[in-house]
Motif scaffolding. Structure first.
Motif, mmCIF file in Angstrom:
data_model
loop_
_atom_site.group_PDB
_atom_site.id
_atom_site.type_symbol
_atom_site.label_atom_id
_atom_site.label_comp_id
_atom_site.label_asym_id
_atom_site.label_seq_id
_atom_site.Cartn_x
_atom_site.Cartn_y
_atom_site.Cartn_z
ATOM 1 N N ALA A 109 0.835 -1.207 0.000
ATOM 2 C CA ALA A 109 0.000 0.000 0.000
ATOM 3 C C ALA A 109 0.870 1.258 0.000
ATOM 4 C CB ALA A 109 -0.919 -0.004 1.221
ATOM 5 N N THR A 110 0.437 2.271 -0.762
ATOM 6 C CA THR A 110 1.187 3.526 -0.820
ATOM 7 C C THR A 110 0.818 4.397 0.388
ATOM 8 O OG1 THR A 110 -0.573 4.658 -2.021
ATOM 9 C CG2 THR A 110 1.077 3.487 -3.345
ATOM 10 N N ASP A 111 1.658 5.404 0.661
ATOM 11 C CA ASP A 111 1.346 6.339 1.747
ATOM 12 C C ASP A 111 -0.019 6.988 1.518
ATOM 13 O OD1 ASP A 111 3.743 5.735 2.887
ATOM 14 O OD2 ASP A 111 4.559 7.779 2.809
ATOM 15 N N GLN A 112 -0.310 7.329 0.246
ATOM 16 C CA GLN A 112 -1.589 7.964 -0.052
ATOM 17 C C GLN A 112 -2.762 7.053 0.333
ATOM 18 O OE1 GLN A 112 -1.962 11.216 -0.955
ATOM 19 N NE2 GLN A 112 -4.081 10.710 -0.395
ATOM 20 N N GLU A 113 -2.627 5.770 0.062
ATOM 21 C CA GLU A 113 -3.683 4.828 0.448
ATOM 22 C C GLU A 113 -3.860 4.790 1.967
ATOM 23 O OE1 GLU A 113 -4.087 1.024 -2.187
ATOM 24 O OE2 GLU A 113 -1.967 1.567 -2.236
ATOM 25 N N LEU A 114 -2.746 4.890 2.696
ATOM 26 C CA LEU A 114 -2.829 4.903 4.161
ATOM 27 C C LEU A 114 -3.542 6.159 4.656
ATOM 28 C CD1 LEU A 114 0.690 3.564 5.316
ATOM 29 C CD2 LEU A 114 -1.301 2.291 4.481
ATOM 30 N N TRP A 115 -3.182 7.318 4.066
ATOM 31 C CA TRP A 115 -3.846 8.569 4.474
ATOM 32 C C TRP A 115 -5.334 8.528 4.128
ATOM 33 C CZ3 TRP A 115 -1.825 11.308 8.053
ATOM 34 C CH2 TRP A 115 -0.443 11.483 8.148
ATOM 35 N N ASP A 116 -5.666 7.983 2.971
ATOM 36 C CA ASP A 116 -7.082 7.874 2.582
ATOM 37 C C ASP A 116 -7.849 7.044 3.607
ATOM 38 O OD1 ASP A 116 -6.509 9.317 0.330
ATOM 39 O OD2 ASP A 116 -6.535 7.600 -1.054
ATOM 40 N N ALA A 117 -7.248 5.922 4.023
ATOM 41 C CA ALA A 117 -7.902 5.051 4.999
ATOM 42 C C ALA A 117 -8.030 5.766 6.347
ATOM 43 C CB ALA A 117 -7.108 3.757 5.163
ATOM 44 N N LEU A 118 -6.982 6.498 6.730
ATOM 45 C CA LEU A 118 -7.020 7.232 8.003
ATOM 46 C C LEU A 118 -8.094 8.313 7.988
ATOM 47 C CD1 LEU A 118 -3.197 7.579 8.752
ATOM 48 C CD2 LEU A 118 -4.884 6.412 10.207
ATOM 49 N N LEU A 119 -8.276 8.933 6.830
ATOM 50 C CA LEU A 119 -9.287 9.986 6.702
ATOM 51 C C LEU A 119 -10.678 9.405 6.980
ATOM 52 C CD1 LEU A 119 -8.996 12.981 5.952
ATOM 53 C CD2 LEU A 119 -9.592 12.360 3.603
ATOM 54 N N GLN A 151 -8.504 1.878 18.089
ATOM 55 C CA GLN A 151 -9.635 1.385 17.294
ATOM 56 C C GLN A 151 -9.605 1.992 15.896
ATOM 57 O OE1 GLN A 151 -13.246 2.006 19.656
ATOM 58 N NE2 GLN A 151 -13.279 -0.193 20.078
ATOM 59 N N ARG A 152 -9.327 3.292 15.819
ATOM 60 C CA ARG A 152 -9.338 3.946 14.509
ATOM 61 C C ARG A 152 -8.200 3.460 13.630
ATOM 62 N NH1 ARG A 152 -10.010 10.002 16.378
ATOM 63 N NH2 ARG A 152 -9.505 9.113 18.412
ATOM 64 N N LEU A 153 -7.030 3.197 14.221
ATOM 65 C CA LEU A 153 -5.903 2.655 13.433
ATOM 66 C C LEU A 153 -6.254 1.264 12.905
ATOM 67 C CD1 LEU A 153 -2.800 3.776 15.548
ATOM 68 C CD2 LEU A 153 -3.571 4.702 13.343
ATOM 69 N N CYS A 154 -6.933 0.474 13.721
ATOM 70 C CA CYS A 154 -7.273 -0.885 13.282
ATOM 71 C C CYS A 154 -8.374 -0.879 12.230
ATOM 72 C CB CYS A 154 -7.631 -1.752 14.485
ATOM 73 S SG CYS A 154 -6.166 -2.098 15.499
ATOM 74 N N ILE A 155 -9.273 0.108 12.300
ATOM 75 C CA ILE A 155 -10.282 0.263 11.248
ATOM 76 C C ILE A 155 -9.593 0.695 9.948
ATOM 77 C CG2 ILE A 155 -12.262 1.661 10.509
ATOM 78 C CD1 ILE A 155 -13.075 1.658 13.566
ATOM 79 N N ALA A 156 -8.642 1.638 10.072
ATOM 80 C CA ALA A 156 -7.894 2.082 8.889
ATOM 81 C C ALA A 156 -7.123 0.915 8.271
ATOM 82 C CB ALA A 156 -6.934 3.210 9.268
ATOM 83 N N ARG A 157 -6.543 0.078 9.111
ATOM 84 C CA ARG A 157 -5.800 -1.092 8.627
ATOM 85 C C ARG A 157 -6.711 -1.994 7.789
ATOM 86 N NH1 ARG A 157 -4.017 -4.705 13.418
ATOM 87 N NH2 ARG A 157 -2.030 -3.606 13.418
ATOM 88 N N ALA A 158 -7.939 -2.166 8.240
ATOM 89 C CA ALA A 158 -8.896 -2.989 7.481
ATOM 90 C C ALA A 158 -9.238 -2.324 6.154
ATOM 91 C CB ALA A 158 -10.160 -3.215 8.313
#
Ligand code: GTP
Ligand code: MG
Length: 242
Positions: A109-119, A151-158
């Motif tokens: 996964a790219t950094d952008q994908e991680l930020w999108d998930a975190l958003l 919880q939010r990090l684990c939701i983003a991970r999913a």
């Protein structure tokens, strides 16, 4: 169509290895892409056990769990992992950076994908506020982040794995009501064609679910929408009033 994400439990009965009595009895329901199915019930009712059968943490004693019409015991585990993301009740973070933790299920996964998930997971601002952003370190077990941040990090991970099916086991309980609502609205927008199964304690988390299953002592005692259950289900009314 092969990757639709239709989940079906068919007359499922399950007992833990070595246990005498089943914790789930005759569970049947179907969850389709685009739907949110909620599971509610008192502690020990069997909610976590129910979710655990789809990613095959355990296999049922009787009945079948199917994914897109195929019994999950005939699917490759890697195939199930690609299609189904379980956010566990006690979400786990390991020692490493936030980026490492978010890429757990998808290393490329790219950094952008991680930020999108975190958003979507309402975790973007607290990660951005950290000096090292995605490179900030998480200590073993995630003890240097709050329960709600974990919880939010684990939701983003999913979200990063872009699965067809999301299983959320009480994943919103450590969030305040406003964050919970924002997160679910964002989730609904980005996962509109995925199948979502939510275990929840708080009624406000599930009022908009397409179907709510009321679990009591390992059985589905009632099912319907929030409005229907308010009319028909004494067990649901008790939960609402508690
Ligand atoms: P809460 O998360 O507290 O709301 O409960 P739940 O509805 O998720 O219940 P869960 O599925 O965790 O447990 C259902 C029943 O199975 C309870 O009686 C538990 O004691 C039992 N149980 C849960 N996990 C295990 C296990 O690993 N082994 C055994 N033998 N029993 C278990
Ligand atoms: Mg549980």
């Amino acid at each position: 169509a092969a990757l639709a994400g239709v989940v079906e439990y068919r007359n499922v009965t399950f007992a833990y290895p070595g246990a005498e009595s089943p914790v789930l009895s005759n569970i049947s329901f179907t969850a389709r892409p685009g739907q949110t199915i909620a599971i509610i019930g008192s502690t020990g009712a069997g909610k976590t056990s129910l979710l655990s059968l789809l990613p095959r943490l355990y296999d049922p004693a009787e009945g079948q769990v199917l994914l897109d019409g195929v019994p999950v015991d005939r699917l490759d585990r890697a195939e199930i992992t690609r299609r189904v993301a379980l956010v566990p009740q006690r979400p786990y973070l390991f020692s490493g950076t936030i980026g490492h933790n978010l890429r757990f299920g998808k290393t490329e996964a790219t950094d952008q994908e991680l930020w999108d998930a975190l958003l979507v997971a309402q975790g973007e601002s607290f990660v951005r506020e950290k000096k090292n952003g995605l490179d900030s370190r998480i200590s073993q077990g995630g003890t240097n982040v709050s329960g709600g941040q974990r919880q939010r990090l684990c939701i983003a991970r999913a979200l990063v794995t872009k699965p067809r099916v999301y299983l959320f086991d009480d994943s919103f309980s450590a969030l305040d009501v406003a964050t919970d609502a924002r997160l679910r609205a964002a989730l609904k927008r980005t996962t509109s064609d995925a199948t979502v199964i939510i275990v929840a304690q708080r009624i406000s988390t599930i009022t908009e679910a397409d179907q709510i299953l009321v679990l009591d002592n390992g059985r589905i005692v009632d099912r319907g929408t929030h409005e229907e259950l308010l009319e028909t289900s004494p067990t649901y009314q008790e939960i609402v009033e508690s």
